[in-house]
Design a protein around this motif. Structure first.
Motif, PDB file in Angstrom:
ATOM      1  N   MET A   1       0.928  -1.311  -0.605  1.00 35.86           N
ATOM      2  CA  MET A   1       0.371  -0.173   0.190  1.00 35.86           C
ATOM      3  C   MET A   1       1.354   1.211   0.381  1.00 35.86           C
ATOM      4  SD  MET A   1      -3.484   1.119   0.051  1.00 35.86           S
ATOM      5  CE  MET A   1      -4.796   2.258   0.289  1.00 35.86           C
ATOM      6  N   VAL A   2       2.187   1.076   1.157  1.00 38.54           N
ATOM      7  CA  VAL A   2       2.665   2.536   0.682  1.00 38.54           C
ATOM      8  C   VAL A   2       3.475   2.606  -0.697  1.00 38.54           C
ATOM      9  CG1 VAL A   2       5.159   2.831   1.986  1.00 38.54           C
ATOM     10  CG2 VAL A   2       2.985   2.100   3.115  1.00 38.54           C
ATOM     11  N   ILE A   3       3.856   1.519  -0.631  1.00 34.71           N
ATOM     12  CA  ILE A   3       4.506   1.760  -2.672  1.00 34.71           C
ATOM     13  C   ILE A   3       3.371   2.571  -3.202  1.00 34.71           C
ATOM     14  CG2 ILE A   3       5.689   0.372  -4.955  1.00 34.71           C
ATOM     15  CD1 ILE A   3       6.534  -1.379  -2.373  1.00 34.71           C
ATOM     16  N   ILE A   4       2.282   1.788  -3.932  1.00 35.77           N
ATOM     17  CA  ILE A   4       1.176   2.509  -4.247  1.00 35.77           C
ATOM     18  C   ILE A   4       1.236   3.740  -4.246  1.00 35.77           C
ATOM     19  CG2 ILE A   4      -0.942   2.550  -4.948  1.00 35.77           C
ATOM     20  CD1 ILE A   4      -1.581  -0.179  -4.319  1.00 35.77           C
ATOM     21  N   HIS A   5       1.276   4.520  -2.633  1.00 37.48           N
ATOM     22  CA  HIS A   5       0.795   5.516  -2.722  1.00 37.48           C
ATOM     23  C   HIS A   5       2.001   6.856  -2.618  1.00 37.48           C
ATOM     24  CE1 HIS A   5      -0.568   9.086   0.431  1.00 37.48           C
ATOM     25  NE2 HIS A   5       0.601   9.188   0.790  1.00 37.48           N
ATOM     26  N   LEU A   6       3.422   6.435  -2.490  1.00 34.52           N
ATOM     27  CA  LEU A   6       4.550   6.646  -2.552  1.00 34.52           C
ATOM     28  C   LEU A   6       4.571   7.117  -4.416  1.00 34.52           C
ATOM     29  CD1 LEU A   6       7.629   7.914  -2.194  1.00 34.52           C
ATOM     30  CD2 LEU A   6       8.372   5.882  -2.778  1.00 34.52           C
ATOM     31  N   LEU A   7       4.458   6.301  -5.703  1.00 33.72           N
ATOM     32  CA  LEU A   7       3.639   6.155  -7.015  1.00 33.72           C
ATOM     33  C   LEU A   7       2.670   7.520  -7.404  1.00 33.72           C
ATOM     34  CD1 LEU A   7       5.316   4.932  -9.434  1.00 33.72           C
ATOM     35  CD2 LEU A   7       3.167   3.738  -9.000  1.00 33.72           C
ATOM     36  N   LEU A   8       1.655   7.003  -6.829  1.00 33.84           N
ATOM     37  CA  LEU A   8       1.039   8.336  -6.996  1.00 33.84           C
ATOM     38  C   LEU A   8       1.259   9.529  -6.549  1.00 33.84           C
ATOM     39  CD1 LEU A   8      -1.683   8.768  -7.391  1.00 33.84           C
ATOM     40  CD2 LEU A   8      -2.773   8.930  -4.591  1.00 33.84           C
ATOM     41  N   LEU A   9       1.561  10.198  -5.535  1.00 30.36           N
ATOM     42  CA  LEU A   9       3.051  11.406  -5.335  1.00 30.36           C
ATOM     43  C   LEU A   9       4.102  11.527  -6.816  1.00 30.36           C
ATOM     44  CD1 LEU A   9       2.976  10.884  -1.398  1.00 30.36           C
ATOM     45  CD2 LEU A   9       1.361  12.375  -2.612  1.00 30.36           C
ATOM     46  N   ILE A  10       4.649  10.015  -6.667  1.00 28.41           N
ATOM     47  CA  ILE A  10       5.960  10.847  -7.887  1.00 28.41           C
ATOM     48  C   ILE A  10       5.164  10.672  -9.271  1.00 28.41           C
ATOM     49  CG2 ILE A  10       7.223   9.882  -9.144  1.00 28.41           C
ATOM     50  CD1 ILE A  10       8.334   7.659  -6.909  1.00 28.41           C
ATOM     51  N   VAL A  11       4.033  10.752  -9.253  1.00 33.18           N
ATOM     52  CA  VAL A  11       3.253  10.653 -10.515  1.00 33.18           C
ATOM     53  C   VAL A  11       2.501  12.562 -10.657  1.00 33.18           C
ATOM     54  CG1 VAL A  11       1.518  10.595 -11.616  1.00 33.18           C
ATOM     55  CG2 VAL A  11       2.580   8.688 -11.127  1.00 33.18           C
ATOM     56  N   LEU A  12       1.711  11.889  -9.495  1.00 31.10           N
ATOM     57  CA  LEU A  12       1.577  14.229  -9.257  1.00 31.10           C
ATOM     58  C   LEU A  12       2.517  14.849  -9.321  1.00 31.10           C
ATOM     59  CD1 LEU A  12      -0.977  12.992  -6.696  1.00 31.10           C
ATOM     60  CD2 LEU A  12      -1.936  13.566  -9.091  1.00 31.10           C
ATOM     61  N   SER A  13       3.401  14.740  -8.798  1.00 28.57           N
ATOM     62  CA  SER A  13       4.998  16.218  -8.664  1.00 28.57           C
ATOM     63  C   SER A  13       4.708  16.036  -9.867  1.00 28.57           C
ATOM     64  CB  SER A  13       5.731  15.498  -7.825  1.00 28.57           C
ATOM     65  OG  SER A  13       5.418  15.280  -6.008  1.00 28.57           O
ATOM     66  N   THR A  14       4.977  14.330 -10.253  1.00 26.52           N
ATOM     67  CA  THR A  14       5.989  15.175 -12.180  1.00 26.52           C
ATOM     68  C   THR A  14       4.350  15.712 -12.823  1.00 26.52           C
ATOM     69  OG1 THR A  14       6.714  12.799 -11.871  1.00 26.52           O
ATOM     70  CG2 THR A  14       5.963  13.771 -13.806  1.00 26.52           C
ATOM     71  N   ILE A  15       3.590  15.594 -12.373  1.00 30.04           N
ATOM     72  CA  ILE A  15       2.553  16.131 -13.447  1.00 30.04           C
ATOM     73  C   ILE A  15       2.145  17.717 -13.201  1.00 30.04           C
ATOM     74  CG2 ILE A  15      -0.433  16.797 -13.754  1.00 30.04           C
ATOM     75  CD1 ILE A  15      -0.502  13.952 -13.010  1.00 30.04           C
ATOM     76  N   ILE A  16       2.698  18.145 -11.423  1.00 30.21           N
ATOM     77  CA  ILE A  16       2.264  19.399 -11.052  1.00 30.21           C
ATOM     78  C   ILE A  16       3.837  20.225 -12.104  1.00 30.21           C
ATOM     79  CG2 ILE A  16       2.672  20.682  -9.144  1.00 30.21           C
ATOM     80  CD1 ILE A  16       0.946  18.913  -7.444  1.00 30.21           C
ATOM     81  N   GLY A  17       4.764  19.292 -11.513  1.00 30.24           N
ATOM     82  CA  GLY A  17       6.309  19.916 -12.043  1.00 30.24           C
ATOM     83  C   GLY A  17       5.738  20.695 -14.121  1.00 30.24           C
ATOM     84  N   TYR A  18       5.824  19.331 -14.482  1.00 30.87           N
ATOM     85  CA  TYR A  18       5.160  19.902 -15.962  1.00 30.87           C
ATOM     86  C   TYR A  18       4.074  21.569 -15.901  1.00 30.87           C
ATOM     87  CZ  TYR A  18       4.815  18.846 -21.046  1.00 30.87           C
ATOM     88  OH  TYR A  18       4.060  18.994 -22.221  1.00 30.87           O
ATOM     89  N   LEU A  19       3.139  21.418 -15.499  1.00 33.72           N
ATOM     90  CA  LEU A  19       2.027  22.209 -15.573  1.00 33.72           C
ATOM     91  C   LEU A  19       3.225  23.815 -15.391  1.00 33.72           C
ATOM     92  CD1 LEU A  19      -1.209  20.737 -14.296  1.00 33.72           C
ATOM     93  CD2 LEU A  19      -0.438  21.377 -16.484  1.00 33.72           C
TER      94      LEU A  19
END
Length: 78
Positions: free
Chosen positions: A1-19
């Motif tokens: 569950m922790v890995i999924i949470h971490l992966l979600l945070l990484i994806v969201l951070s990437t999207i925010i950085g791109y924006l």
């Protein structure tokens, strides 16, 4: 569950950085600076709160409680 949470945070951070890159260096930099400083200040506030909760002294026992404990000790010796 922790890995999924971490992966979600990484994806969201990437999207925010791109924006932020799409907004341009000035506006994106200001928003990024605000996000980073806000997170750091929140972390400092939480550390201060934890420090205050840990450093609270234990309550002193009352006179009646102390006398009762002494009575139980003396009774146990007899």
């Amino acid at each position: 569950m922790v890995i999924i949470h971490l992966l979600l945070l990484i994806v969201l951070s990437t999207i925010i950085g791109y924006l932020l890159l799409l907004l341009g260096p000035l506006i994106g930099g200001i928003i990024a600076f605000g996000i980073i400083v806000g997170c750091l200040l929140r972390a400092l506030y939480l550390l201060k709160d934890i420090s205050q909760r840990i450093s609270k002294p234990a309550p002193k026992p009352e006179k009646v409680e102390t006398a009762y404990n002494n009575y139980l000790k003396e009774k146990g010796k007899k």
